[in-house]
Motif scaffolding. Structure first.
Motif, PDB file in Angstrom:
ATOM      1  N   TRP A 129      39.783  34.129  36.124  1.00 56.51           N
ATOM      2  CA  TRP A 129      38.638  34.849  36.681  1.00 56.51           C
ATOM      3  C   TRP A 129      39.017  36.286  37.024  1.00 56.51           C
ATOM      4  O   TRP A 129      38.285  37.217  36.730  1.00 56.51           O
ATOM      5  CB  TRP A 129      38.112  34.110  37.905  1.00 56.51           C
ATOM      6  CG  TRP A 129      36.846  34.704  38.424  1.00 56.51           C
ATOM      7  CD1 TRP A 129      36.670  35.358  39.609  1.00 56.51           C
ATOM      8  CD2 TRP A 129      35.578  34.728  37.769  1.00 56.51           C
ATOM      9  NE1 TRP A 129      35.380  35.788  39.715  1.00 56.51           N
ATOM     10  CE2 TRP A 129      34.677  35.408  38.601  1.00 56.51           C
ATOM     11  CE3 TRP A 129      35.125  34.254  36.545  1.00 56.51           C
ATOM     12  CZ2 TRP A 129      33.354  35.628  38.259  1.00 56.51           C
ATOM     13  CZ3 TRP A 129      33.795  34.458  36.205  1.00 56.51           C
ATOM     14  CH2 TRP A 129      32.931  35.136  37.058  1.00 56.51           C
ATOM     15  N   ARG A 130      40.168  36.450  37.614  1.00 52.04           N
ATOM     16  CA  ARG A 130      40.627  37.801  37.977  1.00 52.04           C
ATOM     17  C   ARG A 130      40.840  38.633  36.709  1.00 52.04           C
ATOM     18  O   ARG A 130      40.448  39.784  36.643  1.00 52.04           O
ATOM     19  CB  ARG A 130      41.921  37.679  38.781  1.00 52.04           C
ATOM     20  CG  ARG A 130      42.511  38.994  39.239  1.00 52.04           C
ATOM     21  CD  ARG A 130      42.314  39.204  40.716  1.00 52.04           C
ATOM     22  NE  ARG A 130      42.936  40.406  41.174  1.00 52.04           N
ATOM     23  CZ  ARG A 130      43.922  40.448  42.057  1.00 52.04           C
ATOM     24  NH1 ARG A 130      44.398  39.346  42.579  1.00 52.04           N
ATOM     25  NH2 ARG A 130      44.424  41.600  42.436  1.00 52.04           N
ATOM     26  N   LEU A 131      41.464  38.034  35.694  1.00 52.48           N
ATOM     27  CA  LEU A 131      41.711  38.724  34.438  1.00 52.48           C
ATOM     28  C   LEU A 131      40.399  39.065  33.742  1.00 52.48           C
ATOM     29  O   LEU A 131      40.216  40.186  33.249  1.00 52.48           O
ATOM     30  CB  LEU A 131      42.596  37.864  33.534  1.00 52.48           C
ATOM     31  CG  LEU A 131      43.005  38.449  32.192  1.00 52.48           C
ATOM     32  CD1 LEU A 131      43.800  39.731  32.382  1.00 52.48           C
ATOM     33  CD2 LEU A 131      43.817  37.430  31.408  1.00 52.48           C
ATOM     34  N   TYR A 132      39.477  38.126  33.711  1.00 54.43           N
ATOM     35  CA  TYR A 132      38.173  38.368  33.086  1.00 54.43           C
ATOM     36  C   TYR A 132      37.471  39.549  33.758  1.00 54.43           C
ATOM     37  O   TYR A 132      37.001  40.473  33.088  1.00 54.43           O
ATOM     38  CB  TYR A 132      37.305  37.109  33.177  1.00 54.43           C
ATOM     39  CG  TYR A 132      35.894  37.334  32.707  1.00 54.43           C
ATOM     40  CD1 TYR A 132      35.593  37.344  31.353  1.00 54.43           C
ATOM     41  CD2 TYR A 132      34.865  37.552  33.612  1.00 54.43           C
ATOM     42  CE1 TYR A 132      34.302  37.571  30.910  1.00 54.43           C
ATOM     43  CE2 TYR A 132      33.578  37.785  33.184  1.00 54.43           C
ATOM     44  CZ  TYR A 132      33.292  37.790  31.834  1.00 54.43           C
ATOM     45  OH  TYR A 132      32.019  38.022  31.401  1.00 54.43           O
ATOM     46  N   ASN A 133      37.403  39.534  35.092  1.00 62.09           N
ATOM     47  CA  ASN A 133      36.732  40.626  35.816  1.00 62.09           C
ATOM     48  C   ASN A 133      37.407  41.963  35.585  1.00 62.09           C
ATOM     49  O   ASN A 133      36.750  42.991  35.408  1.00 62.09           O
ATOM     50  CB  ASN A 133      36.664  40.309  37.312  1.00 62.09           C
ATOM     51  CG  ASN A 133      35.626  39.277  37.624  1.00 62.09           C
ATOM     52  OD1 ASN A 133      34.619  39.153  36.932  1.00 62.09           O
ATOM     53  ND2 ASN A 133      35.865  38.502  38.665  1.00 62.09           N
ATOM     54  N   TRP A 134      38.724  41.959  35.587  1.00 61.29           N
ATOM     55  CA  TRP A 134      39.479  43.199  35.394  1.00 61.29           C
ATOM     56  C   TRP A 134      39.236  43.772  33.998  1.00 61.29           C
ATOM     57  O   TRP A 134      38.986  44.964  33.834  1.00 61.29           O
ATOM     58  CB  TRP A 134      40.952  42.915  35.656  1.00 61.29           C
ATOM     59  CG  TRP A 134      41.882  44.029  35.338  1.00 61.29           C
ATOM     60  CD1 TRP A 134      41.925  45.260  35.934  1.00 61.29           C
ATOM     61  CD2 TRP A 134      42.897  44.022  34.353  1.00 61.29           C
ATOM     62  NE1 TRP A 134      42.927  46.005  35.371  1.00 61.29           N
ATOM     63  CE2 TRP A 134      43.540  45.272  34.404  1.00 61.29           C
ATOM     64  CE3 TRP A 134      43.344  43.074  33.437  1.00 61.29           C
ATOM     65  CZ2 TRP A 134      44.599  45.599  33.572  1.00 61.29           C
ATOM     66  CZ3 TRP A 134      44.399  43.396  32.619  1.00 61.29           C
ATOM     67  CH2 TRP A 134      45.014  44.649  32.689  1.00 61.29           C
ATOM     68  N   LEU A 135      39.285  42.902  32.973  1.00 62.02           N
ATOM     69  CA  LEU A 135      39.036  43.379  31.612  1.00 62.02           C
ATOM     70  C   LEU A 135      37.598  43.876  31.441  1.00 62.02           C
ATOM     71  O   LEU A 135      37.353  44.842  30.716  1.00 62.02           O
ATOM     72  CB  LEU A 135      39.349  42.280  30.594  1.00 62.02           C
ATOM     73  CG  LEU A 135      40.825  41.999  30.386  1.00 62.02           C
ATOM     74  CD1 LEU A 135      41.015  40.766  29.514  1.00 62.02           C
ATOM     75  CD2 LEU A 135      41.538  43.200  29.789  1.00 62.02           C
ATOM     76  N   GLN A 136      36.659  43.242  32.117  1.00 57.98           N
ATOM     77  CA  GLN A 136      35.278  43.727  32.069  1.00 57.98           C
ATOM     78  C   GLN A 136      35.199  45.117  32.693  1.00 57.98           C
ATOM     79  O   GLN A 136      34.526  46.002  32.172  1.00 57.98           O
ATOM     80  CB  GLN A 136      34.329  42.761  32.790  1.00 57.98           C
ATOM     81  CG  GLN A 136      34.156  41.426  32.092  1.00 57.98           C
ATOM     82  CD  GLN A 136      33.647  41.569  30.675  1.00 57.98           C
ATOM     83  OE1 GLN A 136      32.662  42.236  30.420  1.00 57.98           O
ATOM     84  NE2 GLN A 136      34.352  40.958  29.740  1.00 57.98           N
ATOM     85  N   GLU A 137      35.907  45.307  33.808  1.00 57.77           N
ATOM     86  CA  GLU A 137      35.857  46.593  34.508  1.00 57.77           C
ATOM     87  C   GLU A 137      36.462  47.727  33.682  1.00 57.77           C
ATOM     88  O   GLU A 137      35.913  48.830  33.638  1.00 57.77           O
ATOM     89  CB  GLU A 137      36.579  46.494  35.851  1.00 57.77           C
ATOM     90  CG  GLU A 137      36.529  47.785  36.647  1.00 57.77           C
ATOM     91  CD  GLU A 137      37.223  47.684  37.988  1.00 57.77           C
ATOM     92  OE1 GLU A 137      37.444  48.745  38.595  1.00 57.77           O
ATOM     93  OE2 GLU A 137      37.547  46.569  38.443  1.00 57.77           O
ATOM     94  N   ILE A 138      37.593  47.480  33.027  1.00 59.27           N
ATOM     95  CA  ILE A 138      38.249  48.592  32.333  1.00 59.27           C
ATOM     96  C   ILE A 138      37.903  48.712  30.858  1.00 59.27           C
ATOM     97  O   ILE A 138      38.024  49.786  30.295  1.00 59.27           O
ATOM     98  CB  ILE A 138      39.779  48.568  32.506  1.00 59.27           C
ATOM     99  CG1 ILE A 138      40.420  47.396  31.780  1.00 59.27           C
ATOM    100  CG2 ILE A 138      40.162  48.638  33.964  1.00 59.27           C
ATOM    101  CD1 ILE A 138      41.924  47.523  31.623  1.00 59.27           C
ATOM    102  N   VAL A 139      37.469  47.608  30.223  1.00 56.94           N
ATOM    103  CA  VAL A 139      37.275  47.659  28.777  1.00 56.94           C
ATOM    104  C   VAL A 139      35.855  47.305  28.361  1.00 56.94           C
ATOM    105  O   VAL A 139      35.139  48.132  27.805  1.00 56.94           O
ATOM    106  CB  VAL A 139      38.261  46.724  28.030  1.00 56.94           C
ATOM    107  CG1 VAL A 139      38.101  46.878  26.521  1.00 56.94           C
ATOM    108  CG2 VAL A 139      39.702  47.006  28.430  1.00 56.94           C
ATOM    109  N   TRP A 140      35.418  46.077  28.624  1.00 51.60           N
ATOM    110  CA  TRP A 140      34.225  45.549  27.962  1.00 51.60           C
ATOM    111  C   TRP A 140      32.928  45.714  28.747  1.00 51.60           C
ATOM    112  O   TRP A 140      31.858  45.816  28.149  1.00 51.60           O
ATOM    113  CB  TRP A 140      34.419  44.066  27.628  1.00 51.60           C
ATOM    114  CG  TRP A 140      35.680  43.805  26.893  1.00 51.60           C
ATOM    115  CD1 TRP A 140      36.760  43.102  27.334  1.00 51.60           C
ATOM    116  CD2 TRP A 140      36.026  44.271  25.581  1.00 51.60           C
ATOM    117  NE1 TRP A 140      37.749  43.095  26.382  1.00 51.60           N
ATOM    118  CE2 TRP A 140      37.326  43.804  25.290  1.00 51.60           C
ATOM    119  CE3 TRP A 140      35.357  45.034  24.623  1.00 51.60           C
ATOM    120  CZ2 TRP A 140      37.961  44.078  24.084  1.00 51.60           C
ATOM    121  CZ3 TRP A 140      35.991  45.295  23.421  1.00 51.60           C
ATOM    122  CH2 TRP A 140      37.286  44.822  23.168  1.00 51.60           C
TER     123      TRP A 140
END
Length: 183
Positions: A129-140
């Protein structure tokens, strides 16, 4: 302090995995790659979040990349300014490839994985969940590099990234490498 010597700032799917392998063959490994985020776990993601929020980026980059002689792929490609500040003597490579080929490759692999495959296990895997949110914030996601509209803005963002890296990294420290030309 990290001993990083070479960074590839080409976006994912511009030959970064091959580049990582080549650096190992040349004795410039270990090479930091996106998969290290999974290995480093939540504390590692936290340091990248600090870099993203401009909280002691040099200190955090030195911690993240400690023990690596080189690096490529996300997330470090997103921060050329911070990378140059943290490692002013490093050499940089910018992998490029035809934008249509790159877009197709990303859309059929990492975009799919980031939007679906990573989202589903995030409910049972705390780091997911943390990784998903982080990748959404910086990339997708809407605040990320592709503004939540990858298919509409991919070509523009790809070209903007290339120009940003060329603007930030001094020419004497930057090699632009066209992937299709071979090593």
């Amino acid at each position: 302090m990290s001993r990083v010597k070479v960074f590839n700032l080409g976006l994912g799917h511009t030959g970064t995995k091959s580049f990582q392998d080549a650096l190992g063959i040349l004795g410039l490994g270990p090479c930091y790659h996106m998969h290290e985020v999974f290995v480093g776990g939540i504390p590692h993601i936290g340091m990248w979040e600090n870099v993203h929020q401009d909280i002691n980026p040099t200190e955090n980059l030195h911690k993240i990349l400690n023990g690596f002689n080189s690096g490529c792929d996300y997330p470090l490609v997103y921060y050329p300014e911070a990378m140059l500040t943290a490692f002013p003597d490093a050499k940089f490579v910018l992998n490029i490839r035809p934008v249509a080929d790159w877009k197709h490759s990303v859309a059929s692999t990492i975009l799919l994985a980031s939007s679906t495959l990573l989202y589903l296990p995030s409910f049972i895997w705390p780091m997911g969940w943390r990784l998903y949110n982080w990748l959404q914030e910086i990339v997708w996601g809407p605040t990320g590099q592709f503004e939540g509209r990858f298919h509409e803005v991919a070509e523009i963002k790809f070209e903007e990234h290339i120009e940003r890296v060329k603007r930030v990294i001094p020419p004497e420290q930057l090699l632009v490498f066209e992937v299709g030309k071979g090593w």
